[in-house]
Design an enzyme around this catalytic site. Structure first.
Site, PDB file in Angstrom:
ATOM      1  NE  ARG A 113      -0.598  -0.273   4.956  1.00 27.41           N
ATOM      2  CZ  ARG A 113      -1.248  -0.364   6.119  1.00 27.41           C
ATOM      3  NH1 ARG A 113      -2.557  -0.266   6.154  1.00 27.41           N
ATOM      4  NH2 ARG A 113      -0.588  -0.557   7.233  1.00 27.41           N
ATOM      5  CG  ASN A 151      -5.278   4.299   6.335  1.00 24.41           C
ATOM      6  OD1 ASN A 151      -6.225   4.389   7.113  1.00 24.41           O
ATOM      7  ND2 ASN A 151      -4.194   3.603   6.617  1.00 24.41           N
ATOM      8  CD  GLU A 152      -1.870   4.575  10.074  1.00 23.08           C
ATOM      9  OE1 GLU A 152      -1.067   3.812   9.520  1.00 23.08           O
ATOM     10  OE2 GLU A 152      -2.216   4.429  11.269  1.00 23.08           O
ATOM     11  CD  GLU A 339      -6.274   2.469  11.583  1.00 22.76           C
ATOM     12  OE1 GLU A 339      -5.272   1.847  11.978  1.00 22.76           O
ATOM     13  OE2 GLU A 339      -6.443   2.793  10.397  1.00 22.76           O
ATOM     14  CD1 TRP A 347       1.098  -2.961  13.230  1.00 24.45           C
ATOM     15  CD2 TRP A 347       2.831  -1.907  14.192  1.00 24.45           C
ATOM     16  NE1 TRP A 347       0.585  -2.040  14.122  1.00 24.45           N
ATOM     17  CE2 TRP A 347       1.620  -1.377  14.714  1.00 24.45           C
ATOM     18  CE3 TRP A 347       4.042  -1.399  14.657  1.00 24.45           C
ATOM     19  CZ2 TRP A 347       1.603  -0.368  15.677  1.00 24.45           C
ATOM     20  CZ3 TRP A 347       4.018  -0.390  15.615  1.00 24.45           C
ATOM     21  CH2 TRP A 347       2.811   0.111  16.106  1.00 24.45           C
ATOM     22  CD  GLU A 387      -2.898  -4.853   8.570  1.00 22.02           C
ATOM     23  OE1 GLU A 387      -4.109  -4.734   8.828  1.00 22.02           O
ATOM     24  OE2 GLU A 387      -2.127  -3.893   8.415  1.00 22.02           O
ATOM     25  CG  MET A 389       0.736 -12.889  11.984  1.00 21.51           C
ATOM     26  SD  MET A 389       0.305 -14.621  12.202  1.00 21.51           S
ATOM     27  CE  MET A 389       1.354 -15.044  13.575  1.00 21.51           C
ATOM     28  CG  HIS A 390      -3.660  -6.394  13.571  1.00 23.99           C
ATOM     29  ND1 HIS A 390      -4.723  -5.967  14.329  1.00 23.99           N
ATOM     30  CD2 HIS A 390      -2.770  -5.378  13.558  1.00 23.99           C
ATOM     31  CE1 HIS A 390      -4.485  -4.732  14.745  1.00 23.99           C
ATOM     32  NE2 HIS A 390      -3.299  -4.354  14.306  1.00 23.99           N
TER      33      HIS A 390
END
Ligand code: GAL
Length: 666
Positions: A113, A151-152, A339, A347, A387, A389-390
């Site tokens: 991204r 986004n960010e 968020e 991460w 993601e 593992m999130h």
């Protein structure tokens, strides 16, 4: 201000959801479950471009129409995003010139991204086009209450591209700034090492030089890239304002992001949001001087002051950097945590589970530091791609995870919105950050570590802090603290002098006023135009390796400086603390003149002692707090927090592990 931009009466909750990641038959169920869990908002679609426009000009709105209807039917309000954080493959393959370059001059490829250059004219065109399409489709939908841009910005080191469109646009930006190249050569000091340019076209981004880059070159590149982000966003904001009236526009900023001037980028927004991941943050930004012990102590809660620091920045951001918390300065526009971590992240080098109670504690703290809405990331844990593992509020198998139980149990009405009554301002400036970090001179320090040391000292005394721009109006504050404002122009110095004349006490940390706006040092010495106000001139500065320290003596006792020690020649000020031993033996470490104090040594204990002395008599109460216990005030209430995994006895009460209490104060 429109209805959608006004603060709710008390804290509200939401989540980030990804209808495009799950089968359609889940949408209505998820929305109803969210509502049932007390979640009023959902943020969606920030990475959905490839599903909404599978090929150029062929939009597939159907699925998003249905998803929005599902939230609407459940009474969950929607925050929609502009799509530009993830340009789809068809666009990149048709226009590879959109891709950004890293500092090594390599193209950053498609496949994750944020793979775009803010300066790319073709990307700008697509950004406007797709934003307009989204706004036309959903801008007036009754469920849509607001927008998040992109986004960010800056995530994954993407605020600067070092080739392509950015590199091509840089010389023109410089020409507009300096008109003639001789002026640039002077401002950058290019005579040093024969770096003078004969024309703007000869100038490239600062990268790949044989040795250290010229800090003035780096500073201007940072300014240039920051202005690109602001422009990029402004184009989207203009479209959204016109096509989606009455909705708020925000952006989800990041933890300790340094790549652009957040005041510049936030200027056109209704309020700022940020993304709060306390455990990942601790792994990456432990406070200065803290070692494994601090990381271990707070491994499952995060460090209270690091989180508070980010809240305190973002609370003031969208109002031109002015502090919003002081009663009398008008209604704060609010701040969102867009968020909020609610389980483990994926991460950081290590990603522990949060302690029981941590999700509730983070939510309460966010409220106390100015959040009107806390929105958890994410509703259901991702079952695909980067993601997996999130965590989410739901596990992969859709059962409720631990965080959701804490969210359900929160009594939202105990958190009224309203001002944070801070009377101490911490002065912040991204240009100083860029200059400081380009030439740290002591590897253990950085702009952020110096800021965090002063902020943490104030927080450990129970003081509420507004973090405001270094040029903000300071009237009404009792104390202004400039921990690391290394760039001080004549105008900035004059503003501070005016604030001091108006009764504000000013405290400056080391390296204040070291640099001119171009990045050079003041030829008449430091702190340049502040020397009259502070009554000192810089004498020596010493960079202390981890095995060296420097003793400081004064009215509150002896302290050890680590990392940095600078001394002053008195020119009107009085010595308050002096150095003992070493090359600075007998020289002045802390000096005061009238309402001003300058602290030359980096020592958390010394900073805390001097701030306590300065605060006494200002009417700002100080309450020395035990490790991990914090006080925050908002809207007539006080939040008492215990971040320790064990109970703490404090002022006749027992604070349960990882817990909070909300009290009404006078
Ligand atoms: C944020 C980002 C989200 C997600 C999250 C994981 O930085 O905005 O999209 O990646 O981190 O913690």
């Amino acid at each position: 201000m429109t209805d959608a931009t006004a603060s709710p009466p008390h804290l509200l909750l939401g989540s980030c959801d990804y209808p495009e990641h799950v089968p359609r038959d889940r949408w209505a169920r998820y929305a109803a479950q969210q509502r049932d869990a007390g979640l009023r908002f959902v943020r969606i679609a920030e990475f959905a471009w490839s599903r909404l426009e599978p090929s150029q000009g062929h939009y597939d709105w159907n699925w998003l129409d249905q998803a929005i209807e599902a939230y609407h039917a459940a009474g969950v309000k929607v925050v929609l995003c502009t799509l530009t954080a993830t340009p789809p493959a068809w666009l990149i393959r048709a226009h590879p010139e959109i891709l950004p370059y890293d500092e090594q001059g390599r193209v950053r490829e498609f496949g994750s991204r944020r793979h775009y250059d803010f300066a790319s004219p073709v990307y700008r065109e697509h950004s406007r086009r797709v934003t307009l399409a989204m706004a036309l489709r959903y801008g007036r939908h009754p469920a849509v209450v607001g927008w998040q841009t992109d986004n960010e910005f800056g995530c994954h080191a993407t605020s600067r591209s070092y080739g392509g469109a950015s590199a091509a646009a840089f010389p023109e930006w410089l020409r507009r700034r300096y008109s003639v190249v001789e002026r640039l050569n002077d401002a950058w000091g290019n005579v040093f090492w024969s770096m003078e340019y004969a024309s703007f076209d000869q100038i490239r981004p600062p990268m790949l030089t044989v040795t250290e880059l010229n800090p003035s070159h780096v500073l201007d590149y940072a300014r240039f890239c920051s202005s690109l982000i602001a422009e990029f966003q402004r184009e989207q904001v203009e479209i959204l304002r016109e096509m989606s009236p009455g909705r708020f526009i925000t952006h989800n900023f990041m933890i300790f992001e340094s790549g652009f001037d957040h005041y510049e980028v936030a200027a056109g927004l209704d309020f700022a949001s940020w993304d709060n991941y306390p455990l990942g943050m601790l792994e990456q930004f432990a406070p200065s001087g803290s070692g494994e012990d601090v990381k271990t102590h707070y491994a499952r809660t995060g460090h209270p002051d690091l989180i508070a620091f980010n809240h305190d920045i973002y609370r003031s951001l969208a109002a031109g950097g002015e502090g919003l918390g002081r009663e009398g300065r008008g209604t704060p526009p609010g701040m969102w945590v867009m968020e909020q971590q609610c389980g483990q992240v994926n991460w950081a080098p290590y990603n522990p589970l949060p302690e029981d109670g941590a999700v509730a504690l983070w939510t309460a703290q966010a409220w106390a530091h100015g959040a009107d809405v806390v929105s958890y990331f994410r509703w259901r844990a991702a079952t695909m791609a980067q993601e997996v593992m999130h965590s989410g509020l739901l596990r992969h198998d859709e059962t409720e995870d631990r965080g959701l139980a804490e969210v359900r149990a929160l009594d939202q009405a105990q958190f009224p919105t309203g001002p944070v009554p801070a009377r101490v301002a911490l002065l912040h400036d991204y240009e100083s950050l860029w200059l400081y970090d380009q030439q740290k001179h002591a590897a253990s320090l950085s702009y952020w570590t110096q800021m965090v040391a002063y902020h943490g000292a104030l927080r450990s005394l129970g003081v509420d802090v507004d973090i405001v721009h270094a040029d903000a109006d300071l009237s009404g504050y009792a104390v202004a603290v400039a921990p690391a404002v290394t760039l001080v122009s004549e105008i900035r110095a004059a503003r501070w002098a005016q604030a001091v004349n108006g009764g504000v006490k000013l405290v400056c940390g080391p390296r204040t006023g070291f640099r001119m706006p171009g990045g050079q040092t003041w030829a008449e010495g430091q702190p340049g135009p502040l020397s009259g106000l502070l009554g000192v001139k810089l004498l020596q500065f010493d960079s202390l390796r981890p095995t060296l320290s420097q003793t400081v003596h004064g009215s509150s006792g002896d302290f050890e400086a680590h990392g940095w020690a600078e001394s002053y020649r008195l020119e009107g000020a009085e010595a308050r603390y002096t150095y003992g031993g070493g090359p600075l033996d007998g020289q002045v470490a802390v000096a005061s003149q009238g309402h001003t104090t300058v602290i030359g040594a980096h020592s958390v204990g010394l900073i805390r002692a001097v701030l306590t002395e300065v605060l006494s008599g200002t009417g700002v109460p100080t309450t020395p707090l035990p490790e991990g216990v914090r006080l925050s005030r908002r809207a007539g209430r006080t939040l008492i927090q215990n971040w320790n995994a064990e109970p703490i006895q404090w002022q006749g009460r027992t604070l349960a592990p990882v817990s909070f209490e909300v009290m009404t104060h006078a």
